[in-house]
Design a protein around this motif. Structure first.
Motif, PDB file in Angstrom:
ATOM      1  N   ASN A  45       0.794  -0.986  -0.048  1.00 57.26           N
ATOM      2  CA  ASN A  45      -0.036   0.021   0.047  1.00 57.26           C
ATOM      3  C   ASN A  45       1.060   1.451   0.084  1.00 57.26           C
ATOM      4  N   PRO A  46       0.860   2.152  -1.095  1.00 56.69           N
ATOM      5  CA  PRO A  46       1.665   3.224  -1.111  1.00 56.69           C
ATOM      6  C   PRO A  46       1.649   4.104   0.064  1.00 56.69           C
ATOM      7  N   THR A  47       0.499   4.152   0.722  1.00 59.69           N
ATOM      8  CA  THR A  47       0.132   5.276   1.835  1.00 59.69           C
ATOM      9  C   THR A  47       1.068   4.698   3.144  1.00 59.69           C
ATOM     10  N   HIS A  48       1.337   3.394   3.314  1.00 57.45           N
ATOM     11  CA  HIS A  48       1.945   2.745   4.262  1.00 57.45           C
ATOM     12  C   HIS A  48       3.427   2.036   3.955  1.00 57.45           C
ATOM     13  N   ARG A  49       3.835   2.165   2.646  1.00 54.53           N
ATOM     14  CA  ARG A  49       5.096   1.499   2.137  1.00 54.53           C
ATOM     15  C   ARG A  49       6.447   1.906   3.102  1.00 54.53           C
ATOM     16  N   LEU A  50       6.491   2.986   3.441  1.00 50.41           N
ATOM     17  CA  LEU A  50       7.573   3.567   4.280  1.00 50.41           C
ATOM     18  C   LEU A  50       7.380   3.457   6.111  1.00 50.41           C
ATOM     19  N   THR A  51       6.083   3.026   6.398  1.00 52.82           N
ATOM     20  CA  THR A  51       5.900   2.903   7.778  1.00 52.82           C
ATOM     21  C   THR A  51       6.625   1.912   8.420  1.00 52.82           C
ATOM     22  N   PRO A  52       7.451   2.316   9.399  1.00 58.39           N
ATOM     23  CA  PRO A  52       8.157   1.286  10.020  1.00 58.39           C
ATOM     24  C   PRO A  52       7.341  -0.057  10.687  1.00 58.39           C
ATOM     25  N   ILE A  53       7.835  -1.231  10.722  1.00 59.75           N
ATOM     26  CA  ILE A  53       7.185  -2.507  11.115  1.00 59.75           C
ATOM     27  C   ILE A  53       8.067  -3.105  12.062  1.00 59.75           C
ATOM     28  N   LEU A  54       7.724  -3.389  13.169  1.00 63.22           N
ATOM     29  CA  LEU A  54       8.434  -4.141  14.213  1.00 63.22           C
ATOM     30  C   LEU A  54       7.760  -5.328  14.458  1.00 63.22           C
ATOM     31  N   VAL A  55       8.405  -6.488  14.360  1.00 61.25           N
ATOM     32  CA  VAL A  55       7.614  -7.857  14.702  1.00 61.25           C
ATOM     33  C   VAL A  55       8.093  -8.142  16.137  1.00 61.25           C
ATOM     34  N   LEU A  56       6.944  -8.437  16.839  1.00 60.39           N
ATOM     35  CA  LEU A  56       7.355  -8.759  18.190  1.00 60.39           C
ATOM     36  C   LEU A  56       6.616 -10.038  18.454  1.00 60.39           C
ATOM     37  N   THR A  57       7.411 -11.160  18.569  1.00 57.12           N
ATOM     38  CA  THR A  57       7.117 -12.653  18.493  1.00 57.12           C
ATOM     39  C   THR A  57       8.112 -13.402  19.506  1.00 57.12           C
ATOM     40  N   THR A  58       7.568 -14.773  19.774  1.00 58.05           N
ATOM     41  CA  THR A  58       8.238 -15.595  20.231  1.00 58.05           C
ATOM     42  C   THR A  58       9.303 -16.357  19.154  1.00 58.05           C
ATOM     43  N   GLU A  59       8.877 -16.034  18.011  1.00 56.29           N
ATOM     44  CA  GLU A  59       9.872 -16.748  17.082  1.00 56.29           C
ATOM     45  C   GLU A  59      11.209 -16.215  17.242  1.00 56.29           C
ATOM     46  N   SER A  60      12.244 -17.124  17.423  1.00 52.61           N
ATOM     47  CA  SER A  60      13.651 -16.460  17.454  1.00 52.61           C
ATOM     48  C   SER A  60      14.551 -16.944  16.203  1.00 52.61           C
ATOM     49  N   ASP A  61      13.907 -17.768  15.470  1.00 52.10           N
ATOM     50  CA  ASP A  61      14.509 -18.619  14.262  1.00 52.10           C
ATOM     51  C   ASP A  61      15.170 -17.775  13.255  1.00 52.10           C
ATOM     52  N   GLY A  62      16.293 -17.935  13.054  1.00 52.22           N
ATOM     53  CA  GLY A  62      16.848 -17.099  11.900  1.00 52.22           C
ATOM     54  C   GLY A  62      16.350 -16.974  10.564  1.00 52.22           C
ATOM     55  N   ASN A  63      15.603 -18.218  10.104  1.00 52.24           N
ATOM     56  CA  ASN A  63      14.891 -18.274   9.047  1.00 52.24           C
ATOM     57  C   ASN A  63      13.635 -17.200   8.727  1.00 52.24           C
ATOM     58  N   LYS A  64      12.945 -17.224  10.243  1.00 57.58           N
ATOM     59  CA  LYS A  64      11.863 -16.324   9.977  1.00 57.58           C
ATOM     60  C   LYS A  64      12.158 -14.988  10.286  1.00 57.58           C
ATOM     61  N   LYS A  65      13.482 -14.709  10.808  1.00 64.04           N
ATOM     62  CA  LYS A  65      13.783 -13.226  10.732  1.00 64.04           C
ATOM     63  C   LYS A  65      13.984 -12.763   9.394  1.00 64.04           C
ATOM     64  N   ASN A  66      14.847 -13.863   8.679  1.00 67.75           N
ATOM     65  CA  ASN A  66      15.079 -13.350   7.344  1.00 67.75           C
ATOM     66  C   ASN A  66      13.774 -13.326   6.350  1.00 67.75           C
ATOM     67  N   GLU A  67      12.978 -14.145   6.553  1.00 70.48           N
ATOM     68  CA  GLU A  67      11.782 -14.024   5.874  1.00 70.48           C
ATOM     69  C   GLU A  67      10.819 -12.562   6.578  1.00 70.48           C
ATOM     70  N   GLY A  68      10.814 -12.363   7.531  1.00 68.01           N
ATOM     71  CA  GLY A  68      10.520 -10.922   7.920  1.00 68.01           C
ATOM     72  C   GLY A  68      10.933  -9.847   7.382  1.00 68.01           C
ATOM     73  N   ARG A  69      12.340  -9.939   7.217  1.00 64.28           N
ATOM     74  CA  ARG A  69      13.184  -8.798   6.618  1.00 64.28           C
ATOM     75  C   ARG A  69      12.765  -8.693   4.894  1.00 64.28           C
ATOM     76  N   SER A  70      12.446 -10.086   4.549  1.00 65.07           N
ATOM     77  CA  SER A  70      12.166 -10.142   3.078  1.00 65.07           C
ATOM     78  C   SER A  70      11.043  -9.443   2.682  1.00 65.07           C
ATOM     79  N   VAL A  71      10.053  -9.325   3.715  1.00 73.28           N
ATOM     80  CA  VAL A  71       8.511  -8.965   3.378  1.00 73.28           C
ATOM     81  C   VAL A  71       8.342  -7.322   3.853  1.00 73.28           C
ATOM     82  N   GLY A  72       9.506  -6.865   4.578  1.00 74.62           N
ATOM     83  CA  GLY A  72       9.234  -5.477   4.950  1.00 74.62           C
ATOM     84  C   GLY A  72       9.482  -5.168   6.284  1.00 74.62           C
TER      85      GLY A  72
END
Length: 121
Positions: free
Chosen positions: A71-98
């Motif tokens: 969504n162009p309106t929110h494209r630059l809005t910072p997103i923090l993921v707060l989760t019990t997931e500490s797996d590196g693959n999940k973190k990389n996936e999170g980075r890849s989706v923004g």
């Protein structure tokens, strides 16, 4: 003046804890129980920051990140993921989706505020 923050988590207790921490620092907090509800809230509002869980019903946090970034309106809005997931693959996936940052639960309120101040100077 504080930030407008959307916190997204299917756990009311976790939303309450995040809201309490952010409101105590002078921020305005909107809440949603899953990604679908978060998109409805964002549809009518601009926010300075989104804090989302990963594992939620209806729409998980990583899908929510993708939707927000599309969504162009929110494209630059910072997103923090707060989760019990500490797996590196999940973190990389999170980075890849923004995702801007990753905080592992249980969170330390001071650390949360430090990260919020870092991504929203």
């Amino acid at each position: 003046m504080g930030l407008k923050v959307l916190t997204v988590d299917d756990s009311k207790t976790m939303r309450d804890m995040v809201s309490f921490t952010l409101k105590g620092a002078g921020h305005n907090v909107l809440e949603a129980a899953d990604g679908c509800e978060a998109l409805r809230v964002l549809g009518g509002d601009r926010v300075d920051l989104v804090i989302t869980d990963v594992n939620m019903p209806n729409m998980d946090g990583l899908t929510l990140c993708k939707e927000i970034r599309s969504n162009p309106t929110h494209r630059l809005t910072p997103i923090l993921v707060l989760t019990t997931e500490s797996d590196g693959n999940k973190k990389n996936e999170g980075r890849s989706v923004g995702a801007t940052g990753w905080i592992v639960k249980p969170f330390n309120p001071e650390k949360l505020l430090q990260v919020v101040n870092k991504v929203c100077p």
